[in-house]
Design an enzyme around this catalytic site. Sequence first.
Site, PDB file in Angstrom:
ATOM      1  N   SER A 263       4.342  -6.340   2.854  1.00  0.00           N
ATOM      2  CA  SER A 263       2.998  -6.290   3.453  1.00  0.00           C
ATOM      3  C   SER A 263       1.961  -6.886   2.492  1.00  0.00           C
ATOM      4  O   SER A 263       2.001  -8.070   2.186  1.00  0.00           O
ATOM      5  CB  SER A 263       2.674  -4.847   3.863  1.00  0.00           C
ATOM      6  N   LEU A 264       1.067  -6.056   1.974  1.00  0.00           N
ATOM      7  CA  LEU A 264       0.091  -6.510   0.979  1.00  0.00           C
ATOM      8  C   LEU A 264       0.775  -7.250  -0.174  1.00  0.00           C
ATOM      9  O   LEU A 264       0.238  -8.217  -0.733  1.00  0.00           O
ATOM     10  CB  LEU A 264      -0.661  -5.284   0.446  1.00  0.00           C
TER      11      LEU A 264
ATOM     12  N   ARG B 160      -9.056  -8.898   3.152  1.00  0.00           N
ATOM     13  CA  ARG B 160      -8.059  -8.306   4.051  1.00  0.00           C
ATOM     14  C   ARG B 160      -8.271  -6.795   4.153  1.00  0.00           C
ATOM     15  O   ARG B 160      -8.255  -6.215   5.238  1.00  0.00           O
ATOM     16  CB  ARG B 160      -6.659  -8.609   3.497  1.00  0.00           C
TER      17      ARG B 160
ATOM     18  N   GLN C  71       1.149 -12.132   9.827  1.00  0.00           N
ATOM     19  CA  GLN C  71       1.674 -10.894   9.246  1.00  0.00           C
ATOM     20  C   GLN C  71       0.890  -9.640   9.636  1.00  0.00           C
ATOM     21  O   GLN C  71       1.458  -8.571   9.800  1.00  0.00           O
ATOM     22  CB  GLN C  71       1.676 -11.071   7.718  1.00  0.00           C
TER      23      GLN C  71
ATOM     24  N   HIS D   5      -0.038  -3.709  11.021  1.00  0.00           N
ATOM     25  CA  HIS D   5       1.066  -4.500  11.590  1.00  0.00           C
ATOM     26  C   HIS D   5       1.296  -4.190  13.069  1.00  0.00           C
ATOM     27  O   HIS D   5       2.424  -4.013  13.511  1.00  0.00           O
ATOM     28  CB  HIS D   5       2.354  -4.305  10.771  1.00  0.00           C
TER      29      HIS D   5
ATOM     30  N   GLN E  88       0.848  -1.197   0.000  1.00  0.00           N
ATOM     31  CA  GLN E  88       0.000   0.000   0.000  1.00  0.00           C
ATOM     32  C   GLN E  88       0.885   1.249   0.000  1.00  0.00           C
ATOM     33  O   GLN E  88       1.898   1.289   0.684  1.00  0.00           O
ATOM     34  CB  GLN E  88      -0.848  -0.029   1.269  1.00  0.00           C
TER      35      GLN E  88
END
Length: 293
Positions: free
Chosen positions: A88-89, A113, A245, A196, A10
Site C-alpha cells: 500500500s503506502l 495522499r 492502487q 483500497h 500504515q
Amino acid sequence: MSKAYVFPGQGAQFSGMGKDLYDNNADAKKLFDQANDILGFEITKIMFSGTDEELKETKVTQPAVFLHSVINALVHPDFNPDMVAGHSLGEFSALVANGTLSFEDGLKLVHKRALAMQKACEINPSTMAAVLGLDDQIVEKICAEIENEIVVPANYNCPGQLVISGSNKGIEIACEKMKEAGAKRALPLPVGGAFHSPLMEPAKEELAKAIEETSFSEPKCPVYQNFTAQGAIDVAEIKENLISQLTAPVKWTQSVQQMVNDGADIFIESGPGKVLQGLVKKINRESEVAQLS
C-alpha cells in the site's frame, strides 16, 4: 543471490521509530530535518516521542512510516536491490528506494495522499475488517453478494488473511456472513476509512493530479506493484498503477509469489516492524527473510 527489498504500510508505526537512525547517522539526520521543512511541522517529534493516538492519524502515520522505511534504506551502505515492492503506502517508499522518485517528491506525494485519504474518509464514513481462515474465493463471493452496500476485498495479505473494505453497515453484515461461512475471525480494524475501495475515489482524483505533476525517473530495478502484482520498469505504467492502487486491492500475496517466480532468494524489510517478513513466510515458506538494520 537475488535480493527483494520490501517496505511496510500504515499500521507498522510505533513511538520511537527512526530515533536510532537520527541519533547515530549524520545523513539520516539531514534527511529527517529536511522532511520537517518539507512537511511544515516537526514530524520527527511525533515519531520519536508521540503517543500512539498521535501516530495513528493518517496524515502523520503515512509520512512517518515512509520516512523511517526510506531513510533506513538510503543511508544503508549495503542497500542494493534487485527488485522492490511495498505494501500500500509502502509502494511509494519502494519507488524512492529504486530511484523512480526523489526523496522530496516521494514525501510530498505521500503527504498529499494522506490528506486526500483523510478527506475521503470524512466524506464517506467507512471502515475495514480482517478476515482470517477463509479461502480468498469465499471472501470474494460473500463481498459480491452483499446488496446495497459497498464491500470489496482490499488487502490480499497472505493465504487465509484477507482484509475487506467498505461502508460501515456493509462491513458489519460481511463480518457476520464470514463467521457463518467458517472464518476463524472477522474483526473490524481501527482505521480511518475504507482504503483500497471505490469509496477512495475522491482521493484518487486528487492523487492522480499530483502524480501527473511529479517527475518520475527510469528505475534502477523493477517495482512489483500492488495493482498488478507484476514487476514494472516503464515510467508511464508505474504512474498509472500507482493511481489505480487507491481504489483497488493490494495484491500482496500475488506480488510475493511473482517475485519468488522471478528469482527472489531473500526478502529484506526496511522500516518499522516485521509484519511483511511474517507475511512472506506464510506466502512461501522456503523464502529467506531479514530486517535491514
